[in-house]
Design a protein around this motif. Structure first.
Motif, PDB file in Angstrom:
ATOM      1  N   SER A 154     -51.926  18.231 -21.138  1.00 59.15           N
ATOM      2  CA  SER A 154     -51.065  19.375 -21.417  1.00 59.15           C
ATOM      3  C   SER A 154     -50.461  19.333 -22.815  1.00 59.15           C
ATOM      4  CB  SER A 154     -49.950  19.463 -20.367  1.00 59.15           C
ATOM      5  OG  SER A 154     -49.126  18.312 -20.403  1.00 59.15           O
ATOM      6  N   GLU A 155     -50.413  18.169 -23.435  1.00 60.74           N
ATOM      7  CA  GLU A 155     -49.895  18.056 -24.800  1.00 60.74           C
ATOM      8  C   GLU A 155     -50.990  18.153 -25.855  1.00 60.74           C
ATOM      9  OE1 GLU A 155     -46.167  17.152 -25.885  1.00 60.74           O
ATOM     10  OE2 GLU A 155     -46.620  18.691 -24.384  1.00 60.74           O
ATOM     11  N   ARG A 156     -52.192  18.496 -25.436  1.00 68.30           N
ATOM     12  CA  ARG A 156     -53.344  18.463 -26.340  1.00 68.30           C
ATOM     13  C   ARG A 156     -53.099  19.253 -27.627  1.00 68.30           C
ATOM     14  NH1 ARG A 156     -58.718  20.799 -23.842  1.00 68.30           N
ATOM     15  NH2 ARG A 156     -57.489  22.715 -24.026  1.00 68.30           N
ATOM     16  N   GLU A 157     -52.659  20.476 -27.503  1.00 63.28           N
ATOM     17  CA  GLU A 157     -52.523  21.310 -28.703  1.00 63.28           C
ATOM     18  C   GLU A 157     -51.375  20.846 -29.588  1.00 63.28           C
ATOM     19  OE1 GLU A 157     -54.939  23.248 -29.576  1.00 63.28           O
ATOM     20  OE2 GLU A 157     -55.871  22.650 -27.691  1.00 63.28           O
ATOM     21  N   HIS A 158     -50.310  20.328 -28.988  1.00 62.26           N
ATOM     22  CA  HIS A 158     -49.206  19.792 -29.792  1.00 62.26           C
ATOM     23  C   HIS A 158     -49.680  18.598 -30.623  1.00 62.26           C
ATOM     24  CE1 HIS A 158     -46.761  21.883 -26.633  1.00 62.26           C
ATOM     25  NE2 HIS A 158     -46.085  22.235 -27.711  1.00 62.26           N
ATOM     26  N   ILE A 159     -50.470  17.718 -30.003  1.00 63.04           N
ATOM     27  CA  ILE A 159     -50.971  16.546 -30.728  1.00 63.04           C
ATOM     28  C   ILE A 159     -51.969  16.978 -31.802  1.00 63.04           C
ATOM     29  CG2 ILE A 159     -52.305  14.410 -30.491  1.00 63.04           C
ATOM     30  CD1 ILE A 159     -51.069  14.128 -27.673  1.00 63.04           C
ATOM     31  N   CYS A 160     -52.826  17.921 -31.471  1.00 63.52           N
ATOM     32  CA  CYS A 160     -53.805  18.396 -32.463  1.00 63.52           C
ATOM     33  C   CYS A 160     -53.116  19.013 -33.674  1.00 63.52           C
ATOM     34  CB  CYS A 160     -54.760  19.401 -31.823  1.00 63.52           C
ATOM     35  SG  CYS A 160     -55.924  18.666 -30.635  1.00 63.52           S
ATOM     36  N   ARG A 161     -52.039  19.760 -33.441  1.00 58.52           N
ATOM     37  CA  ARG A 161     -51.308  20.337 -34.570  1.00 58.52           C
ATOM     38  C   ARG A 161     -50.704  19.246 -35.452  1.00 58.52           C
ATOM     39  NH1 ARG A 161     -49.883  24.471 -30.917  1.00 58.52           N
ATOM     40  NH2 ARG A 161     -47.923  23.462 -30.343  1.00 58.52           N
ATOM     41  N   ALA A 162     -50.186  18.190 -34.802  1.00 58.51           N
ATOM     42  CA  ALA A 162     -49.622  17.075 -35.575  1.00 58.51           C
ATOM     43  C   ALA A 162     -50.710  16.392 -36.402  1.00 58.51           C
ATOM     44  CB  ALA A 162     -48.954  16.076 -34.636  1.00 58.51           C
ATOM     45  N   LEU A 163     -51.898  16.240 -35.843  1.00 58.92           N
ATOM     46  CA  LEU A 163     -53.011  15.648 -36.594  1.00 58.92           C
ATOM     47  C   LEU A 163     -53.398  16.537 -37.776  1.00 58.92           C
ATOM     48  CD1 LEU A 163     -55.199  14.417 -33.583  1.00 58.92           C
ATOM     49  CD2 LEU A 163     -53.830  12.993 -35.109  1.00 58.92           C
ATOM     50  N   ASP A 164     -53.427  17.833 -37.551  1.00 57.82           N
ATOM     51  CA  ASP A 164     -53.731  18.762 -38.642  1.00 57.82           C
ATOM     52  C   ASP A 164     -52.709  18.628 -39.781  1.00 57.82           C
ATOM     53  OD1 ASP A 164     -55.962  19.865 -37.391  1.00 57.82           O
ATOM     54  OD2 ASP A 164     -54.795  21.454 -36.424  1.00 57.82           O
ATOM     55  N   GLU A 165     -51.459  18.466 -39.405  1.00 60.34           N
ATOM     56  CA  GLU A 165     -50.385  18.419 -40.405  1.00 60.34           C
ATOM     57  C   GLU A 165     -50.464  17.204 -41.316  1.00 60.34           C
ATOM     58  OE1 GLU A 165     -46.807  18.798 -38.143  1.00 60.34           O
ATOM     59  OE2 GLU A 165     -47.161  20.918 -37.664  1.00 60.34           O
ATOM     60  N   VAL A 166     -51.104  16.119 -40.843  1.00 58.87           N
ATOM     61  CA  VAL A 166     -51.254  14.941 -41.713  1.00 58.87           C
ATOM     62  C   VAL A 166     -52.646  14.888 -42.343  1.00 58.87           C
ATOM     63  CG1 VAL A 166     -49.532  13.607 -40.428  1.00 58.87           C
ATOM     64  CG2 VAL A 166     -51.960  13.382 -39.820  1.00 58.87           C
ATOM     65  N   GLY A 167     -53.396  15.970 -42.202  1.00 61.46           N
ATOM     66  CA  GLY A 167     -54.702  16.054 -42.842  1.00 61.46           C
ATOM     67  C   GLY A 167     -55.810  15.314 -42.132  1.00 61.46           C
ATOM     68  N   TYR A 168     -55.643  15.089 -40.827  1.00 58.14           N
ATOM     69  CA  TYR A 168     -56.653  14.357 -40.045  1.00 58.14           C
ATOM     70  C   TYR A 168     -57.446  15.364 -39.207  1.00 58.14           C
ATOM     71  CZ  TYR A 168     -58.607  10.732 -36.955  1.00 58.14           C
ATOM     72  OH  TYR A 168     -59.440   9.891 -36.253  1.00 58.14           O
ATOM     73  N   ASP A 169     -58.732  15.468 -39.475  1.00 59.92           N
ATOM     74  CA  ASP A 169     -59.550  16.443 -38.744  1.00 59.92           C
ATOM     75  C   ASP A 169     -60.667  15.804 -37.930  1.00 59.92           C
ATOM     76  OD1 ASP A 169     -61.257  15.606 -40.727  1.00 59.92           O
ATOM     77  OD2 ASP A 169     -61.571  17.592 -41.611  1.00 59.92           O
ATOM     78  N   LYS A 170     -60.623  14.473 -37.821  1.00 56.96           N
ATOM     79  CA  LYS A 170     -61.704  13.776 -37.103  1.00 56.96           C
ATOM     80  C   LYS A 170     -61.350  13.628 -35.618  1.00 56.96           C
ATOM     81  CE  LYS A 170     -61.588  10.356 -40.051  1.00 56.96           C
ATOM     82  NZ  LYS A 170     -61.898   9.086 -40.744  1.00 56.96           N
ATOM     83  N   TYR A 171     -60.998  14.748 -34.995  1.00 53.25           N
ATOM     84  CA  TYR A 171     -60.649  14.704 -33.582  1.00 53.25           C
ATOM     85  C   TYR A 171     -61.453  15.739 -32.807  1.00 53.25           C
ATOM     86  CZ  TYR A 171     -57.661  18.785 -34.551  1.00 53.25           C
ATOM     87  OH  TYR A 171     -57.190  20.029 -34.928  1.00 53.25           O
ATOM     88  N   GLU A 172     -61.571  15.477 -31.509  1.00 54.91           N
ATOM     89  CA  GLU A 172     -62.254  16.377 -30.590  1.00 54.91           C
ATOM     90  C   GLU A 172     -61.311  16.692 -29.437  1.00 54.91           C
ATOM     91  OE1 GLU A 172     -65.306  17.448 -31.161  1.00 54.91           O
ATOM     92  OE2 GLU A 172     -65.794  16.108 -32.843  1.00 54.91           O
ATOM     93  N   ARG A 173     -61.416  17.885 -28.902  1.00 53.40           N
ATOM     94  CA  ARG A 173     -60.672  18.260 -27.708  1.00 53.40           C
ATOM     95  C   ARG A 173     -61.511  17.973 -26.465  1.00 53.40           C
ATOM     96  NH1 ARG A 173     -59.266  22.026 -31.618  1.00 53.40           N
ATOM     97  NH2 ARG A 173     -57.040  22.596 -31.736  1.00 53.40           N
ATOM     98  N   ALA A 174     -60.846  17.532 -25.391  1.00 54.29           N
ATOM     99  CA  ALA A 174     -61.544  17.266 -24.129  1.00 54.29           C
ATOM    100  C   ALA A 174     -60.767  17.885 -22.983  1.00 54.29           C
ATOM    101  CB  ALA A 174     -61.696  15.762 -23.909  1.00 54.29           C
ATOM    102  N   ALA A 175     -61.488  18.334 -21.964  1.00 48.77           N
ATOM    103  CA  ALA A 175     -60.857  18.981 -20.820  1.00 48.77           C
ATOM    104  C   ALA A 175     -60.189  17.980 -19.890  1.00 48.77           C
ATOM    105  CB  ALA A 175     -61.889  19.799 -20.047  1.00 48.77           C
ATOM    106  N   ASP A 176     -60.760  16.789 -19.781  1.00 46.36           N
ATOM    107  CA  ASP A 176     -60.235  15.799 -18.841  1.00 46.36           C
ATOM    108  C   ASP A 176     -60.761  14.419 -19.226  1.00 46.36           C
ATOM    109  OD1 ASP A 176     -62.922  15.823 -18.016  1.00 46.36           O
ATOM    110  OD2 ASP A 176     -62.497  17.179 -16.342  1.00 46.36           O
TER     111      ASP A 176
END
Length: 452
Positions: free
Chosen positions: A379-401
């Motif tokens: 449930s915190e996926r998008e909050h964490i992804c935004r934080a990663l974006d803010e520090v210039g880190y784009d080497k992440y993937e989203r997963a459903a479970d």
């Protein structure tokens, strides 16, 4: 009131029917109280059967009957802002936390360990070390046995893990030695602020007996001084002549220095659990055992034979040269940052779950600096992804479970790498607890192993 008459004939309501609440209810019943348990959620059939056998009344959902009592006992985790607590106080009903209720009936030298992270490992390691030299020891509290279960049983030492929730309510207990492993923002949704969280942890100072020692982090001295407290035995990664007593490392060797006397404790290379953070846990546990009167040489074998607790940087398997590590107990940002910075292999980290109201800025920086890839779920996926974006880190993937997260991680991993489950969040959006989440991780990894 005499201790033996503390609960006899009294009408006691226990708020909460989790592990500690059930234990408290049975404890008060053994002491001759009329016990009523009030629980907001549905009770399990096994709990209902236990209450029936013990002659304990109960309800699901709070009612006025809960305050028809002489005293309200609180299971671990009950907030002072809970409506039933506030109502009981408005009626001048005595409200008592778990530890104060049980403390007069604990038999043995009391050692209390708290902190944001590492406390379960440190508690378990200290218990293991003391058992290894022949002490009759029980490890209890916020780990394993609830405190009500060990009341009136004779021990040499009672080594307790105490949460900030338990300490918040505690006033009347005499602790021989304490450890605060570290202090990082956690449970801010419960305490309301980091300052109040720290104040709860620092209740441990007020519980020490005269001459009792408290081990804590020298690197957190500013935080201690802000609250006008200081550990009597600080831990540091190097010696400091400014300190009268200190536990420290010199290269691979750990020492306890008191004044001009320096005592060798252990060589870091014999510690069987991975990570710099576990070297700190070992240093605190060994120093505590020595301050309790044991000799380092006698403790060494116990240190060598200790094994990681489940779900705390636990190596599950190595498959095709990739190590899979379960750190599901990493339920806050500080725990995950510690795992990322302490474990040395190139890492793919699996993040996400239900949040605690923390900022993810520090987590994002640690991922950027210490993880080759990240997979984010929950449930915190998008909050964490935004934080990663803010520090210039784009080497992440989203997963459903979890299944998807592990499938993605496996496809990205190369020999010599580590896939680390360290979510920085609780598990409550998808699992009952962090253990269930860790076991799911284990089953999936073992499924990979079976197919290789």
């Amino acid at each position: 009131m005499a201790v033996l008459e503390r609960f006899a004939g009294k009408r006691i309501t226990v708020l909460g029917a989790g592990v500690s609440g059930v234990s408290l209810a049975c404890f008060a019943r053994r002491k001759g109280a009329q016990v009523f348990v009030t629980e907001q959620k549905t009770l399990s059939e096994s709990t209902k059967a236990l209450f029936f056998r013990e002659g304990i009344s109960w309800e699901e959902g709070h009612s006025e009957r809960a305050c028809a009592c002489d005293e309200l006992l609180l299971s671990s985790g009950v907030s002072p802002k809970a409506p039933l607590v506030e109502h009981a106080l408005s009626l001048n009903i005595r409200v008592t936390g778990e530890l104060d209720a049980v403390a007069p009936f604990l038999r043995g030298r009391l050692v209390a360990i708290t902190g944001s992270n590492g406390k379960s490992t440190t508690v378990s390691l200290l218990g293991h070390l003391l058992r290894g030299v022949g002490r009759n020891v029980v490890v209890a509290g916020n780990i394993g046995l609830p405190l009500g279960d060990i009341a009136d049983v004779e021990y040499d030492d009672v080594v307790m893990e105490l949460s900030s929730f338990q300490l918040h309510w505690t006033k009347n207990i005499a602790v021989h030695l304490g450890i605060i492993t570290n202090l990082d923002p956690d449970h801010l949704d419960w305490h309301g602020s980091f300052e109040k969280y720290v104040q709860a942890k620092f209740r441990l100072f007020d519980l020490l007996t005269d001459g009792g020692a408290l081990i804590g982090q020298e690197r957190e001295r500013v935080l201690y001084r802000t609250h006008e407290r200081m550990p009597t035995v600080p831990f540091a990664w190097e010696d400091s002549k400014e300190l009268e007593r200190v536990v420290f490392f010199e290269k691979e060797s750990c020492f306890l220095r008191q004044g001009d006397e320096r005592m060798f404790l252990f060589d870091r290379r014999i510690v069987p659990i991975p990570g710099k953070h576990n070297a700190e846990n070992a240093a605190m546990a060994m120093a505590a055992a020595v301050l309790l009167g044991e000799c380092p040489e006698c403790l060494t074998e116990g240190l060598k034979t200790f094994r990681s607790l489940p779900h705390r940087c636990e190596i599950i398997a190595t498959i095709d040269g990739v190590e899979y590590v379960d750190d599901s107990k990493g339920t806050n940002v500080a725990a995950t940052v510690t795992a990322l910075t302490s474990l040395e292999k190139p890492k793919i980290v699996i993040l996400g779950g239900q949040g605690k109201g923390e900022s993810y800025g520090g987590l994002a920086e640690a991922v950027r600096d210490h993880a080759e890839r990240a997979v984010v779920m929950g449930s915190e996926r998008e909050h964490i992804c935004r934080a990663l974006d803010e520090v210039g880190y784009d080497k992440y993937e989203r997963a459903a479970d979890m299944e998807a997260a592990l499938m993605i991680s496996r496809s990205l991993a190369r020999p010599g790498m580590m896939v680390l489950l360290s979510p920085a969040c609780t598990s409550w959006d998808a699992y009952s607890n962090y253990k269930e989440r860790g076991e799911h991780f284990r089953r999936i990894v073992q499924g990979f192993q079976a197919r290789t």
